[in-house]
Design an enzyme around this catalytic site. Structure first.
Site, PDB file in Angstrom:
ATOM      1  N   CYS A 139      -1.681   9.337   2.593  1.00  0.00           N
ATOM      2  CA  CYS A 139      -1.352   8.997   1.499  1.00  0.00           C
ATOM      3  C   CYS A 139      -2.361   9.103   0.311  1.00  0.00           C
ATOM      4  O   CYS A 139      -2.211   9.302  -0.825  1.00  0.00           O
ATOM      5  CB  CYS A 139      -0.821   7.357   1.369  1.00  0.00           C
ATOM      6  SG  CYS A 139      -2.090   6.355   1.957  1.00  0.00           S
ATOM      7  N   GLU A 162       0.888  -1.040   0.012  1.00  0.00           N
ATOM      8  CA  GLU A 162       0.057   0.025  -0.169  1.00  0.00           C
ATOM      9  C   GLU A 162       0.893   1.178   0.019  1.00  0.00           C
ATOM     10  O   GLU A 162       1.454   1.657   0.905  1.00  0.00           O
ATOM     11  CB  GLU A 162      -0.996  -0.130   1.237  1.00  0.00           C
ATOM     12  CG  GLU A 162      -1.837  -1.127   1.490  1.00  0.00           C
ATOM     13  CD  GLU A 162      -2.754  -1.363   0.053  1.00  0.00           C
ATOM     14  OE1 GLU A 162      -2.977  -0.486  -0.579  1.00  0.00           O
ATOM     15  OE2 GLU A 162      -3.751  -2.341  -0.076  1.00  0.00           O
TER      16      GLU A 162
END
Length: 484
Positions: free
Chosen positions: A262, A228
């Site tokens: 993010c 991720e």
């Protein structure tokens, strides 16, 4: 800050290796002794995980705040505590169904009586590498899926989460034995050694650069990875969409955790006719919701290195001709508290740092466009982002952006909140990552979906063995005719 293995002494490196290897061997031995925990055991593990969070809420909030220097209590509650316990509740709701073997069709060339099943089974010992920005959520939710799938786990936390790591390591033994769950603090070189362990799965959340190193280490053991990562996530505002609403939603996400997310909006495309109007609305939002960056609700930048990087990024843009707008009138960066006010960065060019790398802070690059194709061409000329945020009431336009721009996930008419949907898989694509967790896909990622064929008591295959005679010839000719 990541530490090179060359900077770690041989003695320390050996100690790290021995500690990690010992923990892994214990968990591997425990896994082999009980490779497929039943539903009740998995349910108990999940309930204990939730209890560990609930019993230590205040200590967790204090530890995260200590690691940050200042982390908004409300942001920790919302993003790291409520989201975790709610996520575990959702897993518990579906776990029994997820664990059931799946029936699959038997190939018609085989005679009746045979059966196909897909049986979800635990992978074994999993390694979870956690970043600092949402350290509770990004450690506990992968753990929840690991436990739901029947695995054991070793967790390596960030060097910027020392207080939280020590808290988890201290209290965890009250809820889990080391053979089930072990925590590791980053003291220098731990992450490098950790990624070299022959886990059955490694899940890493963090930067693309570190993700590549983790994947390279994992490849030596043929260990599968879920990565991720991040990337420059774009938003685009249709000029027909209410601008005030779009700005409010984007700016809320941009100020949350001081932009250190993010999936945050890295840059926004505004129609060329609304450039100044966007700036004006952003100023109104900041004046109302973030007038004082020294307030405890405004989160600090995680460390001095990140603070310097952000200051350098802004100065680079300024010296190369960008227009810098500070909507927080009278508010300036404070090195002592590591707080930086939100900034809008306009009129950027490709040679600026802010165009080239993920911002990961309270800066929003504002770009203009004339036609949707301008947005599509720009985004597609760069790495695939982790998220895409189109703001429009036009379903066809939303579909155009979704179809033409590949990203990890999408939120339409807002930002970030697809991540909070328990039944949606979360994951990147290309440079923004690989693999998924959340929802059923999270259970699948931490499981081996094992195909099993059960042959019937009678099988006509015994008549189709060599030496092949006339009967076999007729059967194969019949199949060639009717299966072509």
């Amino acid at each position: 800050m990541a530490v090179s293995i060359d900077e770690v002494s041989d003695t320390i490196r050996e100690e790290i290796t021995q500690t990690l290897s010992s923990s892994f061997r214990k968990q591997r031995k425990a896994y082999l002794a009980d490779p497929v925990p039943g539903y009740e055991q998995r349910r108990e593990d999940l309930l204990r995980l939730k209890q560990m969070i609930n019993d230590n809420r205040e200590d967790i909030i204090a530890a995260v705040n200590q690691d940050y220097g200042n982390r908004s209590r409300h942001e920790t509650q919302f993003a790291d505590l409520i989201s975790v316990t709610d996520g575990i509740n959702d897993i518990l709701k579906h776990l029994k169904k997820w664990m059931k073997p799946q029936k699959r069709h038997v190939d018609s060339t085989l005679y009746p009586g045979a059966r196909n099943r897909v049986i979800p089974q635990p992978l074994g010992v999993t390694g979870i590498i956690v970043p600092w920005n949402f350290p509770v959520y990004l450690s506990i939710m992968p753990l929840a899926f690991a436990f739901a799938a029947g695995n054991r786990a070793m967790v390596k936390m960030s060097e910027n989460s020392v207080a939280l790591t020590r808290l988890f390591a201290r209290v965890s033994s009250k809820y889990f034995p080391q053979e089930k769950l072990a925590w590791f603090e980053e003291t220098g070189g731990v992450g490098i050694e950790f990624s070299q362990i022959p886990f059955d799965l490694i899940m890493f959340t963090g930067s693309g650069q570190t993700g590549k190193a983790v994947m390279a280490s994992a490849a030596r053991n043929l260990t599968p990875v879920v990565l991720e990562l991040g990337g420059k996530c774009p938003a685009v505002i249709d000029p027909e969409y209410p601008l005030e609403k779009a700005v409010g939603r984007i700016m809320f996400v941009k100020q949350f955790n001081a932009g250190q997310i993010c999936t945050n909006v890295d840059y926004v495309f505004v129609h060329e006719s609304q450039k100044q109007a966007f700036v004006d609305e952003a100023k109104k939002y900041v004046a109302k919701h973030c007038p004082d960056i020294n307030h405890e609700d405004y989160t600090s930048i995680i460390d001095e290195r990140a603070f310097d990087r952000l200051e350098s990024t802004l100065e680079d843009a300024r010296t190369k001709g960008a227009t810098i707008v500070n909507p927080s009138e009278g508010q300036h960066s404070n090195r002592e508290t590591r707080k930086i006010p939100m900034h809008l960065v306009l009129d950027t060019t490709e040679n600026m740092t802010i165009r080239q790398r993920e911002t990961f802070g309270p800066f929003l690059m504002v770009m203009t466009y004339s036609e949707p194709e301008d947005v599509i061409e720009y985004v597609n000329a760069n790495d695939r982002p982790l998220a895409l945020y189109p703001f429009t009431k036009n379903d066809e336009l939303a579909a155009l952006y979704i179809e033409r721009i590949m990203s990890g996930g999408v939120t339409v008419n807002d930002a970030l909140f697809h991540v909070a949907q328990h039944d949606l898989p979360f994951g990147g694509v290309g440079a923004s990552g690989m693999g998924h967790y959340h929802g059923y896909e999270g259970f699948v990622s931490f499981s081996k979906l094992r195909p099993v064929f059960y042959q019937a008591g009678f099988s006509a295959m015994k008549y189709l063995r060599p030496p092949y005679g006339k009967f076999a010839t007729k059967v194969f000719n019949f199949l060639m005719k009717h299966k072509s």
